[in-house]
Design a protein around this motif. Structure first.
Motif, PDB file in Angstrom:
ATOM      1  N   LEU A  59       0.657  -0.847   0.093  1.00 57.84           N
ATOM      2  CA  LEU A  59       0.013  -0.003  -0.042  1.00 57.84           C
ATOM      3  C   LEU A  59       0.684   1.034  -0.114  1.00 57.84           C
ATOM      4  CD1 LEU A  59      -2.895  -0.982   2.742  1.00 57.84           C
ATOM      5  CD2 LEU A  59      -3.307  -0.182   0.227  1.00 57.84           C
ATOM      6  N   GLY A  60       0.719   2.489  -0.814  1.00 59.70           N
ATOM      7  CA  GLY A  60       1.401   3.139  -0.710  1.00 59.70           C
ATOM      8  C   GLY A  60       2.343   3.615  -1.771  1.00 59.70           C
ATOM      9  N   THR A  61       2.627   2.721  -2.113  1.00 64.05           N
ATOM     10  CA  THR A  61       3.343   1.776  -3.562  1.00 64.05           C
ATOM     11  C   THR A  61       3.185   3.008  -4.944  1.00 64.05           C
ATOM     12  OG1 THR A  61       4.250  -0.276  -2.758  1.00 64.05           O
ATOM     13  CG2 THR A  61       4.885   0.366  -5.492  1.00 64.05           C
ATOM     14  N   ASN A  62       3.641   3.811  -5.478  1.00 63.28           N
ATOM     15  CA  ASN A  62       3.846   4.928  -6.649  1.00 63.28           C
ATOM     16  C   ASN A  62       2.575   3.826  -7.690  1.00 63.28           C
ATOM     17  OD1 ASN A  62       2.932   5.820  -9.077  1.00 63.28           O
ATOM     18  ND2 ASN A  62       4.491   8.184  -7.855  1.00 63.28           N
ATOM     19  N   ILE A  63       2.232   3.059  -8.275  1.00 56.32           N
ATOM     20  CA  ILE A  63       2.164   1.847  -8.940  1.00 56.32           C
ATOM     21  C   ILE A  63       2.362   2.416 -10.446  1.00 56.32           C
ATOM     22  CG2 ILE A  63       0.077   0.992 -10.318  1.00 56.32           C
ATOM     23  CD1 ILE A  63       1.325  -0.256  -7.684  1.00 56.32           C
ATOM     24  N   GLN A  64       2.143   4.536 -10.769  1.00 59.12           N
ATOM     25  CA  GLN A  64       2.098   4.882 -12.258  1.00 59.12           C
ATOM     26  C   GLN A  64       3.599   4.404 -12.411  1.00 59.12           C
ATOM     27  OE1 GLN A  64       0.461   4.955 -15.080  1.00 59.12           O
ATOM     28  NE2 GLN A  64      -1.106   4.214 -13.775  1.00 59.12           N
ATOM     29  N   GLU A  65       4.983   4.594 -10.866  1.00 65.59           N
ATOM     30  CA  GLU A  65       6.422   5.375 -11.395  1.00 65.59           C
ATOM     31  C   GLU A  65       6.799   3.655 -11.729  1.00 65.59           C
ATOM     32  OE1 GLU A  65       9.700   5.561  -8.219  1.00 65.59           O
ATOM     33  OE2 GLU A  65       8.211   6.617  -8.020  1.00 65.59           O
ATOM     34  N   LYS A  73      12.738  -0.892 -18.224  1.00 67.28           N
ATOM     35  CA  LYS A  73      14.167  -1.695 -18.093  1.00 67.28           C
ATOM     36  C   LYS A  73      13.834  -3.140 -18.269  1.00 67.28           C
ATOM     37  CE  LYS A  73      16.192  -3.011 -14.478  1.00 67.28           C
ATOM     38  NZ  LYS A  73      16.930  -3.211 -12.929  1.00 67.28           N
ATOM     39  N   PHE A  74      12.747  -3.957 -18.470  1.00 66.84           N
ATOM     40  CA  PHE A  74      12.111  -4.982 -19.068  1.00 66.84           C
ATOM     41  C   PHE A  74      11.867  -5.108 -20.399  1.00 66.84           C
ATOM     42  CE2 PHE A  74      12.721  -5.417 -14.541  1.00 66.84           C
ATOM     43  CZ  PHE A  74      13.947  -5.968 -14.354  1.00 66.84           C
ATOM     44  N   GLY A  75      11.227  -3.716 -21.223  1.00 72.13           N
ATOM     45  CA  GLY A  75      10.532  -3.728 -22.089  1.00 72.13           C
ATOM     46  C   GLY A  75       9.648  -4.859 -21.941  1.00 72.13           C
ATOM     47  N   LEU A  76       8.711  -4.426 -21.119  1.00 70.03           N
ATOM     48  CA  LEU A  76       7.176  -5.392 -20.988  1.00 70.03           C
ATOM     49  C   LEU A  76       5.927  -4.513 -21.245  1.00 70.03           C
ATOM     50  CD1 LEU A  76       8.247  -7.311 -17.707  1.00 70.03           C
ATOM     51  CD2 LEU A  76       8.202  -8.130 -20.558  1.00 70.03           C
ATOM     52  N   GLN A  77       5.304  -5.168 -21.822  1.00 71.01           N
ATOM     53  CA  GLN A  77       3.726  -4.194 -21.528  1.00 71.01           C
ATOM     54  C   GLN A  77       3.413  -4.029 -20.152  1.00 71.01           C
ATOM     55  OE1 GLN A  77       1.543  -6.460 -24.575  1.00 71.01           O
ATOM     56  NE2 GLN A  77       2.567  -5.549 -26.223  1.00 71.01           N
ATOM     57  N   THR A  78       3.083  -3.083 -19.383  1.00 71.02           N
ATOM     58  CA  THR A  78       2.605  -3.035 -18.280  1.00 71.02           C
ATOM     59  C   THR A  78       1.227  -2.146 -17.806  1.00 71.02           C
ATOM     60  OG1 THR A  78       3.475  -1.529 -17.445  1.00 71.02           O
ATOM     61  CG2 THR A  78       4.966  -2.908 -16.976  1.00 71.02           C
ATOM     62  N   ALA A  79       0.176  -2.440 -16.784  1.00 76.44           N
ATOM     63  CA  ALA A  79      -0.969  -1.632 -16.885  1.00 76.44           C
ATOM     64  C   ALA A  79      -1.073  -1.956 -15.404  1.00 76.44           C
ATOM     65  CB  ALA A  79      -2.389  -2.059 -17.614  1.00 76.44           C
ATOM     66  N   ALA A  80      -1.897  -0.575 -14.984  1.00 78.82           N
ATOM     67  CA  ALA A  80      -1.987  -0.410 -13.622  1.00 78.82           C
ATOM     68  C   ALA A  80      -3.809  -2.364 -13.639  1.00 78.82           C
ATOM     69  CB  ALA A  80      -2.584   0.844 -13.294  1.00 78.82           C
ATOM     70  N   HIS A  81      -3.796  -2.245 -12.393  1.00 81.64           N
ATOM     71  CA  HIS A  81      -5.006  -2.741 -12.184  1.00 81.64           C
ATOM     72  C   HIS A  81      -4.938  -2.984 -10.859  1.00 81.64           C
ATOM     73  CE1 HIS A  81      -7.958  -6.039 -12.614  1.00 81.64           C
ATOM     74  NE2 HIS A  81      -7.143  -6.082 -11.671  1.00 81.64           N
ATOM     75  N   GLY A  82      -6.284  -1.652 -10.336  1.00 83.33           N
ATOM     76  CA  GLY A  82      -6.548  -1.118  -9.630  1.00 83.33           C
ATOM     77  C   GLY A  82      -5.349  -1.014  -7.880  1.00 83.33           C
ATOM     78  N   LYS A  83      -5.515  -0.039  -7.323  1.00 85.22           N
ATOM     79  CA  LYS A  83      -4.264   0.857  -6.369  1.00 85.22           C
ATOM     80  C   LYS A  83      -3.071   0.071  -6.394  1.00 85.22           C
ATOM     81  CE  LYS A  83      -8.207   3.229  -3.823  1.00 85.22           C
ATOM     82  NZ  LYS A  83      -8.322   3.072  -2.323  1.00 85.22           N
ATOM     83  N   ASN A  84      -2.665  -1.194  -6.079  1.00 86.12           N
ATOM     84  CA  ASN A  84      -2.035  -1.709  -6.018  1.00 86.12           C
ATOM     85  C   ASN A  84      -1.642  -3.154  -6.313  1.00 86.12           C
ATOM     86  OD1 ASN A  84      -1.100   0.306  -3.475  1.00 86.12           O
ATOM     87  ND2 ASN A  84      -3.091  -1.320  -2.465  1.00 86.12           N
ATOM     88  N   THR A  85      -1.754  -3.292  -7.561  1.00 83.67           N
ATOM     89  CA  THR A  85      -0.982  -4.305  -8.986  1.00 83.67           C
ATOM     90  C   THR A  85      -1.219  -4.055 -10.352  1.00 83.67           C
ATOM     91  OG1 THR A  85      -2.813  -5.369  -7.822  1.00 83.67           O
ATOM     92  CG2 THR A  85      -2.036  -6.271  -9.630  1.00 83.67           C
ATOM     93  N   LEU A  86       0.173  -4.021 -11.099  1.00 82.97           N
ATOM     94  CA  LEU A  86       0.770  -3.878 -12.251  1.00 82.97           C
ATOM     95  C   LEU A  86       0.001  -5.228 -13.015  1.00 82.97           C
ATOM     96  CD1 LEU A  86       3.453  -2.125 -12.353  1.00 82.97           C
ATOM     97  CD2 LEU A  86       1.601  -1.405 -12.247  1.00 82.97           C
ATOM     98  N   LEU A  87      -0.321  -5.372 -14.185  1.00 82.23           N
ATOM     99  CA  LEU A  87      -0.154  -6.150 -14.909  1.00 82.23           C
ATOM    100  C   LEU A  87       0.949  -6.138 -16.043  1.00 82.23           C
ATOM    101  CD1 LEU A  87      -4.431  -6.912 -15.935  1.00 82.23           C
ATOM    102  CD2 LEU A  87      -2.658  -8.404 -13.412  1.00 82.23           C
ATOM    103  N   ASP A 104      11.851  -3.826  -3.832  1.00 80.38           N
ATOM    104  CA  ASP A 104      11.480  -3.938  -1.950  1.00 80.38           C
ATOM    105  C   ASP A 104       9.910  -3.544  -1.913  1.00 80.38           C
ATOM    106  OD1 ASP A 104      14.121  -4.771  -0.901  1.00 80.38           O
ATOM    107  OD2 ASP A 104      14.468  -2.196  -0.698  1.00 80.38           O
ATOM    108  N   HIS A 105       9.190  -2.814  -2.655  1.00 80.67           N
ATOM    109  CA  HIS A 105       7.895  -2.498  -2.829  1.00 80.67           C
ATOM    110  C   HIS A 105       6.822  -3.727  -3.157  1.00 80.67           C
ATOM    111  CE1 HIS A 105       9.969   1.278  -3.300  1.00 80.67           C
ATOM    112  NE2 HIS A 105       9.049   1.758  -2.249  1.00 80.67           N
ATOM    113  N   VAL A 106       7.420  -4.982  -3.480  1.00 80.73           N
ATOM    114  CA  VAL A 106       6.651  -6.067  -3.582  1.00 80.73           C
ATOM    115  C   VAL A 106       6.241  -6.321  -2.919  1.00 80.73           C
ATOM    116  CG1 VAL A 106       6.941  -8.277  -5.837  1.00 80.73           C
ATOM    117  CG2 VAL A 106       7.412  -5.922  -6.063  1.00 80.73           C
ATOM    118  N   ILE A 107       5.043  -6.830  -2.672  1.00 87.32           N
ATOM    119  CA  ILE A 107       4.446  -8.308  -1.959  1.00 87.32           C
ATOM    120  C   ILE A 107       4.700  -9.841  -2.155  1.00 87.32           C
ATOM    121  CG2 ILE A 107       2.316  -8.829  -0.754  1.00 87.32           C
ATOM    122  CD1 ILE A 107       1.581  -6.171  -0.158  1.00 87.32           C
TER     123      ILE A 107
END
Length: 118
Positions: A59-65, A73-87, A104-107
């Protein structure tokens, strides 16, 4: 039949030990995802598996960042999913998955791996 049962028991014990080791060594990553990814890496060594990840952040992680960092860094397609998840989606190996999860921010990291198509 008794020899087969003993052999299977040894194989199953080895598998259980391996899965326990995976859980301990990369505790943030779903061990089944790692096993499937490693299997595909070895089955099709010329191309990395296509992996879809659900990366769950504290919680509190800047998902867009984080989305931009992973994409750049990895050349992956990414999308925010909710407040705390990236796909994320793209070709990657097990090492890259573990590297992403080491932030460190990953659960935790879950997802699926399939054979990449050319």
């Amino acid at each position: 039949p008794i020899m087969i049962i003993l052999f299977m028991s040894e194989v199953e014990q080895g598998y259980d030990k391996f899965m326990t080791w995976l859980r301990e060594s990369s505790s943030k990553v779903d061990p089944d995802l790692l096993v499937k990814t490693m299997y595909l890496e070895r089955k099709f060594p010329d191309v990395e598996p296509k992996v879809d990840l659900d990366i769950h952040f504290k919680l509190g992680t800047n998902i867009q960042e984080k989305r931009l960092q992973i994409s750049e860094k990895f050349g992956l397609q990414t999308a925010a999913h909710g407040k705390n998840t990236l796909l994320t989606s793209g070709r990657m190996n097990a090492s890259k998955i573990v590297h992403i999860a080491s932030n460190d921010h990953v659960i935790n990291v879950t997802g699926n791996a399939t054979a990449a198509s050319y």
